[in-house]
Design a protein around this motif. Structure first.
Motif, PDB file in Angstrom:
ATOM      1  N   MET A  34       3.171   6.724   0.125  1.00  0.00           N
ATOM      2  CA  MET A  34       1.881   6.275  -0.335  1.00  0.00           C
ATOM      3  C   MET A  34       1.747   4.782  -0.054  1.00  0.00           C
ATOM      4  SD  MET A  34       0.187   6.226  -4.165  1.00  0.00           S
ATOM      5  CE  MET A  34       0.370   7.973  -4.356  1.00  0.00           C
ATOM      6  N   LEU A  35       0.524   4.369   0.239  1.00  0.00           N
ATOM      7  CA  LEU A  35       0.225   2.948   0.439  1.00  0.00           C
ATOM      8  C   LEU A  35      -0.624   2.439  -0.716  1.00  0.00           C
ATOM      9  CD1 LEU A  35      -0.828   2.597   4.201  1.00  0.00           C
ATOM     10  CD2 LEU A  35       1.395   2.149   3.168  1.00  0.00           C
ATOM     11  N   TYR A  36      -0.470   1.144  -0.976  1.00  0.00           N
ATOM     12  CA  TYR A  36      -1.346   0.457  -1.905  1.00  0.00           C
ATOM     13  C   TYR A  36      -2.149  -0.561  -1.120  1.00  0.00           C
ATOM     14  CZ  TYR A  36       1.986   2.084  -5.472  1.00  0.00           C
ATOM     15  OH  TYR A  36       2.792   2.842  -6.280  1.00  0.00           O
ATOM     16  N   ARG A  37      -3.443  -0.620  -1.405  1.00  0.00           N
ATOM     17  CA  ARG A  37      -4.282  -1.697  -0.865  1.00  0.00           C
ATOM     18  C   ARG A  37      -4.533  -2.647  -2.021  1.00  0.00           C
ATOM     19  NH1 ARG A  37      -9.856  -2.700  -0.421  1.00  0.00           N
ATOM     20  NH2 ARG A  37     -10.326  -0.602  -1.190  1.00  0.00           N
ATOM     21  N   ILE A  38      -3.967  -3.846  -1.891  1.00  0.00           N
ATOM     22  CA  ILE A  38      -4.009  -4.827  -2.968  1.00  0.00           C
ATOM     23  C   ILE A  38      -4.845  -6.018  -2.531  1.00  0.00           C
ATOM     24  CG2 ILE A  38      -2.627  -6.347  -4.436  1.00  0.00           C
ATOM     25  CD1 ILE A  38      -0.272  -4.374  -3.994  1.00  0.00           C
ATOM     26  N   GLU A  75      -6.389  -9.119   1.492  1.00  0.00           N
ATOM     27  CA  GLU A  75      -6.017  -7.752   1.143  1.00  0.00           C
ATOM     28  C   GLU A  75      -4.779  -7.398   1.942  1.00  0.00           C
ATOM     29  OE1 GLU A  75     -10.196  -5.612  -0.145  1.00  0.00           O
ATOM     30  OE2 GLU A  75      -9.159  -4.894   1.635  1.00  0.00           O
ATOM     31  N   ILE A  76      -3.847  -6.788   1.253  1.00  0.00           N
ATOM     32  CA  ILE A  76      -2.585  -6.390   1.879  1.00  0.00           C
ATOM     33  C   ILE A  76      -2.399  -4.901   1.646  1.00  0.00           C
ATOM     34  CG2 ILE A  76      -0.073  -6.610   1.708  1.00  0.00           C
ATOM     35  CD1 ILE A  76      -0.490  -9.555   1.025  1.00  0.00           C
ATOM     36  N   LYS A  77      -2.011  -4.210   2.698  1.00  0.00           N
ATOM     37  CA  LYS A  77      -1.588  -2.817   2.564  1.00  0.00           C
ATOM     38  C   LYS A  77      -0.065  -2.835   2.592  1.00  0.00           C
ATOM     39  CE  LYS A  77      -5.574  -0.472   4.536  1.00  0.00           C
ATOM     40  NZ  LYS A  77      -6.052   0.391   5.644  1.00  0.00           N
ATOM     41  N   ILE A  78       0.512  -2.157   1.595  1.00  0.00           N
ATOM     42  CA  ILE A  78       1.965  -2.189   1.447  1.00  0.00           C
ATOM     43  C   ILE A  78       2.445  -0.837   0.936  1.00  0.00           C
ATOM     44  CG2 ILE A  78       1.810  -3.172  -0.888  1.00  0.00           C
ATOM     45  CD1 ILE A  78       4.337  -4.865  -0.134  1.00  0.00           C
ATOM     46  N   ASP A  79       3.619  -0.438   1.366  1.00  0.00           N
ATOM     47  CA  ASP A  79       4.185   0.847   0.974  1.00  0.00           C
ATOM     48  C   ASP A  79       4.545   0.847  -0.508  1.00  0.00           C
ATOM     49  OD1 ASP A  79       5.270   3.328   2.691  1.00  0.00           O
ATOM     50  OD2 ASP A  79       6.558   3.019   0.925  1.00  0.00           O
ATOM     51  N   SER A  80       4.370   1.975  -1.159  1.00  0.00           N
ATOM     52  CA  SER A  80       4.655   2.080  -2.598  1.00  0.00           C
ATOM     53  C   SER A  80       6.138   1.900  -2.906  1.00  0.00           C
ATOM     54  CB  SER A  80       4.158   3.417  -3.140  1.00  0.00           C
ATOM     55  OG  SER A  80       4.817   4.489  -2.485  1.00  0.00           O
ATOM     56  N   ASP A  81       7.003   2.149  -1.937  1.00  0.00           N
ATOM     57  CA  ASP A  81       8.442   1.971  -2.134  1.00  0.00           C
ATOM     58  C   ASP A  81       8.906   0.537  -1.869  1.00  0.00           C
ATOM     59  OD1 ASP A  81       9.025   4.565  -2.934  1.00  0.00           O
ATOM     60  OD2 ASP A  81       9.264   5.268  -0.867  1.00  0.00           O
ATOM     61  N   ALA A  82       7.998  -0.334  -1.435  1.00  0.00           N
ATOM     62  CA  ALA A  82       8.359  -1.733  -1.185  1.00  0.00           C
ATOM     63  C   ALA A  82       8.676  -2.415  -2.513  1.00  0.00           C
ATOM     64  CB  ALA A  82       7.209  -2.456  -0.479  1.00  0.00           C
ATOM     65  N   ASP A 126      -1.955   3.552 -11.014  1.00  0.00           N
ATOM     66  CA  ASP A 126      -3.380   3.819 -10.844  1.00  0.00           C
ATOM     67  C   ASP A 126      -4.056   2.676 -10.102  1.00  0.00           C
ATOM     68  OD1 ASP A 126      -3.346   6.211 -12.486  1.00  0.00           O
ATOM     69  OD2 ASP A 126      -3.166   4.857 -14.212  1.00  0.00           O
ATOM     70  N   GLU A 127      -5.233   2.985  -9.556  1.00  0.00           N
ATOM     71  CA  GLU A 127      -6.079   1.928  -9.007  1.00  0.00           C
ATOM     72  C   GLU A 127      -6.489   1.009 -10.150  1.00  0.00           C
ATOM     73  OE1 GLU A 127      -9.320   3.766  -6.932  1.00  0.00           O
ATOM     74  OE2 GLU A 127      -8.008   4.615  -5.409  1.00  0.00           O
ATOM     75  N   GLU A 128      -6.818  -0.189  -9.804  1.00  0.00           N
ATOM     76  CA  GLU A 128      -7.252  -1.216 -10.747  1.00  0.00           C
ATOM     77  C   GLU A 128      -6.117  -1.822 -11.575  1.00  0.00           C
ATOM     78  OE1 GLU A 128     -10.266  -2.402 -10.214  1.00  0.00           O
ATOM     79  OE2 GLU A 128     -10.608  -0.731  -8.836  1.00  0.00           O
ATOM     80  N   GLN A 129      -4.847  -1.488 -11.262  1.00  0.00           N
ATOM     81  CA  GLN A 129      -3.742  -2.179 -11.931  1.00  0.00           C
ATOM     82  C   GLN A 129      -3.832  -3.652 -11.556  1.00  0.00           C
ATOM     83  OE1 GLN A 129      -1.055  -1.317 -14.159  1.00  0.00           O
ATOM     84  NE2 GLN A 129      -1.135  -3.548 -14.137  1.00  0.00           N
ATOM     85  N   GLU A 166      -6.841   0.454  -4.006  1.00  0.00           N
ATOM     86  CA  GLU A 166      -6.819   1.818  -3.475  1.00  0.00           C
ATOM     87  C   GLU A 166      -5.386   2.315  -3.369  1.00  0.00           C
ATOM     88  OE1 GLU A 166      -8.686   4.204   0.398  1.00  0.00           O
ATOM     89  OE2 GLU A 166      -8.470   2.029   0.484  1.00  0.00           O
ATOM     90  N   LEU A 167      -5.205   3.599  -3.721  1.00  0.00           N
ATOM     91  CA  LEU A 167      -3.946   4.300  -3.484  1.00  0.00           C
ATOM     92  C   LEU A 167      -4.196   5.242  -2.311  1.00  0.00           C
ATOM     93  CD1 LEU A 167      -3.040   5.326  -7.160  1.00  0.00           C
ATOM     94  CD2 LEU A 167      -2.461   3.222  -5.977  1.00  0.00           C
ATOM     95  N   ILE A 168      -3.393   5.131  -1.267  1.00  0.00           N
ATOM     96  CA  ILE A 168      -3.610   5.922  -0.056  1.00  0.00           C
ATOM     97  C   ILE A 168      -2.424   6.876   0.116  1.00  0.00           C
ATOM     98  CG2 ILE A 168      -4.075   5.839   2.425  1.00  0.00           C
ATOM     99  CD1 ILE A 168      -4.886   2.842   1.965  1.00  0.00           C
TER     100      ILE A 168
END
Length: 185
Positions: free
Chosen positions: A1-5, A18-25, A90-93, A113-115
């Motif tokens: 899963m990716l996070y868009r932060i 905005e950064i897209k980063i892996d959830s396991d990072a 969740d989104e909006e964290q 966003e959670l992708i």
């Protein structure tokens, strides 16, 4: 899963990343991505704070282990050992990222966003607007007035202590000083 932060700074109008980063990072990976996206050197004790919906700080995630002896029972999270998915469900964290620890200046991070189903080996800056603030604001000290003072002694007194020019060692009376032999303090 990716996070868009997404992150912003209240100090600079129009600044946004905005950064897209892996959830396991790890948070250290996110730290590096933020620094790189702003052109900052990696020489500060940055930290993250997990925030509630009102941006109130909750749990801190530090750059280094800063636990104090006797406080081992407190939860301590270090960037290198803490994965993003431990705190993002969740989104909006919301998070605060302290980029200038001496002045407690922050970026406000918001998970937009959670992708699911996608993965990245390295974080990617997916949006970049405006110039970031200066990372560390230094106090501007003015030494120009002190530089003009020079020595507090005149040239003929240079190397002497104040008042020693008039001192005559043969006039010194050691009996005028009482020195106690007691060892009590």
């Amino acid at each position: 899963m990716l996070y868009r932060i997404k992150f912003i700074c209240e100090e600079v109008d129009g600044f946004l990343r905005e950064i897209k980063i892996d959830s396991d990072a790890t948070f250290l990976d996110l730290n590096k991505a933020i620094l790189d996206s702003c052109g900052y050197p990696d020489d500060q004790m940055t930290s993250f704070y997990v925030c509630d919906e009102e941006w109130e700080r909750q749990q801190q995630i530090t750059r280094e282990d800063v636990s104090e002896p006797g406080h081992e029972d407190e939860d301590l999270y270090v960037m290198e050992a803490t994965r993003l998915n431990e705190f993002i469900e969740d989104e909006e964290q919301k998070f605060q990222y302290v980029f200038d620890p001496f002045n407690d200046r922050v970026f406000y991070l918001d998970v937009k966003e959670l992708i699911p189903g996608e993965h990245l080996d390295q974080p990617v800056v997916s949006r970049s607007q405006g110039n970031p603030p200066v990372q560390v604001e230094h106090l501007e000290l003015d030494f120009s007035a002190a530089a003009g003072l020079g020595s507090i002694f005149s040239e003929e007194e240079s190397g002497e202590f104040y008042g020693d020019r008039d001192f005559e060692s043969d006039e010194f009376d050691p009996e005028g000083f009482e020195i106690s032999e007691r060892e009590e303090y």
